[in-house]
Scaffold this active site. Structure first.
Site, PDB file in Angstrom:
ATOM      1  N   LYS A   1      57.545  80.163  29.668  1.00  0.00           N
ATOM      2  CA  LYS A   1      57.553  78.800  30.268  1.00  0.00           C
ATOM      3  C   LYS A   1      58.266  78.932  31.764  1.00  0.00           C
ATOM      4  O   LYS A   1      58.201  78.482  32.733  1.00  0.00           O
ATOM      5  CB  LYS A   1      57.822  77.779  29.676  1.00  0.00           C
ATOM      6  CG  LYS A   1      56.537  77.447  28.422  1.00  0.00           C
ATOM      7  CD  LYS A   1      56.662  76.006  28.205  1.00  0.00           C
ATOM      8  CE  LYS A   1      55.236  75.641  27.229  1.00  0.00           C
ATOM      9  NZ  LYS A   1      55.357  74.303  26.755  1.00  0.00           N
TER      10      LYS A   1
ATOM     11  N   LYS B   1      46.905  84.632  24.848  1.00  0.00           N
ATOM     12  CA  LYS B   1      46.506  83.736  24.081  1.00  0.00           C
ATOM     13  C   LYS B   1      45.779  82.480  24.890  1.00  0.00           C
ATOM     14  O   LYS B   1      45.961  82.138  25.799  1.00  0.00           O
ATOM     15  CB  LYS B   1      47.717  83.172  23.146  1.00  0.00           C
ATOM     16  CG  LYS B   1      48.698  82.156  23.980  1.00  0.00           C
ATOM     17  CD  LYS B   1      49.567  81.363  22.812  1.00  0.00           C
ATOM     18  CE  LYS B   1      50.359  80.428  23.835  1.00  0.00           C
ATOM     19  NZ  LYS B   1      51.603  79.760  23.029  1.00  0.00           N
TER      20      LYS B   1
ATOM     21  N   LYS C   1      45.615  76.120  27.717  1.00  0.00           N
ATOM     22  CA  LYS C   1      45.102  74.996  28.697  1.00  0.00           C
ATOM     23  C   LYS C   1      45.389  75.693  30.199  1.00  0.00           C
ATOM     24  O   LYS C   1      44.826  75.610  30.927  1.00  0.00           O
ATOM     25  CB  LYS C   1      45.502  73.782  28.463  1.00  0.00           C
ATOM     26  CG  LYS C   1      47.339  73.662  28.529  1.00  0.00           C
ATOM     27  CD  LYS C   1      47.803  72.420  28.921  1.00  0.00           C
ATOM     28  CE  LYS C   1      49.178  72.250  29.090  1.00  0.00           C
ATOM     29  NZ  LYS C   1      50.031  73.184  28.400  1.00  0.00           N
TER      30      LYS C   1
END
Ligand code: TYM
Length: 334
Positions: A116, A198, A201
């Site tokens: 992130k 993976k 969204k």
């Protein structure tokens, strides 16, 4: 009369985006089946989402939609405690305490933080870094035996175990040490257009959302990346055929068929038959969930009554653990 205590299960999902097939197969599908056997707590992890900027109205809408989806996926609110994380202040309170028992080095090693912070390089805030301490609090407040999650959250559950053990070593038996509970199939669903990442969204073309229209789902499956090997057959080999193996994993998770059964079902049929068949199986699996979610979402008063009852029960259980922790660390009783 002594009540025989049921084992406890707990998990949560961030309402940072619409729920997708990875969330369903890696997590929620595994939650509902055990409600008679376990005392179950499932929540909307809204506090975690603001480690990344959110549009407030969207976050509110997604939090309620997620609750409707939990119910539509089979979590009976009579048998499961469904609640909103930010409505139970003990999460933030224990989160702070556990921040003081979680090491900088441990937090630096978390894959989700590394991913992130690479994606949001302009907003590497303190919350993003200390997020696992809040997640440890989410878990330990309810003294669960099992935490059903997909593979990517295993590292956070392991950190939770380490923090709990560290705390227990200092103060005695305060926390139960939880186990991650990871499904055999569906624990790691990969993106349909990049089987090396993976499903998430952040790559919408490779991601199937639970509320998506059947024709859009089928289009994504027809365009799914298969492998560039020459044999063109449906065979489970994650290393050499990651695209086909991911589709087989999805098909197995939604139909319950084994890899051997899938291989013989599509023997000699090729990808042109296999891909739409997986799409169709997923559409049929998601159809009742979508329809039920749409129905539940129309009744806002019902949804409110569910989360209010859940918040209250969660706050009661969480409050007991928090009081014990506050006493142990030396805070004066309120
Ligand atoms: P989150 O919100 O990213 O994902 C929710 C759940 O979905 C699983 N999952 C997947 N499983 C298989 N394949 C995928 N592609 C895939 N993508 C997501 C995740 O493993 C997870 O089980 N930190 C957590 C939320 C959280 C939590 C908690 C979970 C906060 N507090 C306490 C358990 C207990 C998260 O970000 O999951």
């Amino acid at each position: 009369m002594e009540e025989t205590k049921k084992k406890v299960m707990l998990s949560g999902i961030q309402p940072s985006g619409d729920l997708h097939l990875g969330n369903y197969l890696g997590a929620i599908k595994n939650w509902g089946a055990r409600a008679d056997e376990f005392d179950c707590y499932y929540f909307m992890a809204d506090m975690h989402t603001i480690t990344v900027r959110q549009v407030p109205a969207d976050l509110r809408r997604r939090t309620l939609t997620q609750l409707a989806q939990y119910i539509a996926c089979g979590l009976d609110p009579e048998k499961n405690t469904l609640f909103i994380q930010s409505h139970v202040p003990a999460h933030a309170e224990l989160g702070w305490v556990l921040n003081c028992y979680t090491m900088f080095g441990e937090l630096s090693r978390m894959t989700q933080f590394k991913d992130k912070s690479a994606k949001h390089a302009d907003n590497i805030n303190g919350g993003l870094f200390t997020y696992p301490a809040l997640m440890a609090a989410d878990i330990l407040l309810y003294q669960p035996d099992y935490v059903p999650v997909g593979n990517d959250q295993k590292q956070h559950v392991e950190l939770t175990r380490n923090v709990a053990q560290r705390f227990n070593n200092i103060y005695g038996d305060v926390f139960k040490i939880p186990e991650p509970y990871i499904p055999k199939t569906g624990a790691r669903i990969m993106s349909l257009n990049d089987p090396t990442s993976k499903m998430s969204k952040s790559i919408p073309e490779g991601c199937v959302f639970l509320m998506e229209k059947p024709e859009d789902i089928q289009r994504k499956f027809k365009r799914a990346i298969t492998d560039s090997d020459t044999e063109h057959c449906v065979r489970f080999d994650p290393e050499n055929k990651p695209g086909v193996s991911n589709l087989m994993n999805i098909y197995s998770a939604v139909t319950g068929k084994t890899m051997a059964e899938i291989e013989s079902e599509f023997d000699g049929k090729g990808y042109g038959v296999f891909k739409p068949a997986v799409g169709e199986a997923v559409i049929e699996c998601l159809r009742p969930i979508r329809e039920e979610t749409e129905r539940i979402l129309k009744d806002k008063a019902y949804l409110e009554s569910i989360y209010k009852a859940g918040d209250e029960k969660a706050a009661y259980v969480a409050g007991k653990t928090l009081r014990k922790v506050y006493k142990k660390v030396g805070f004066v009783a309120r």
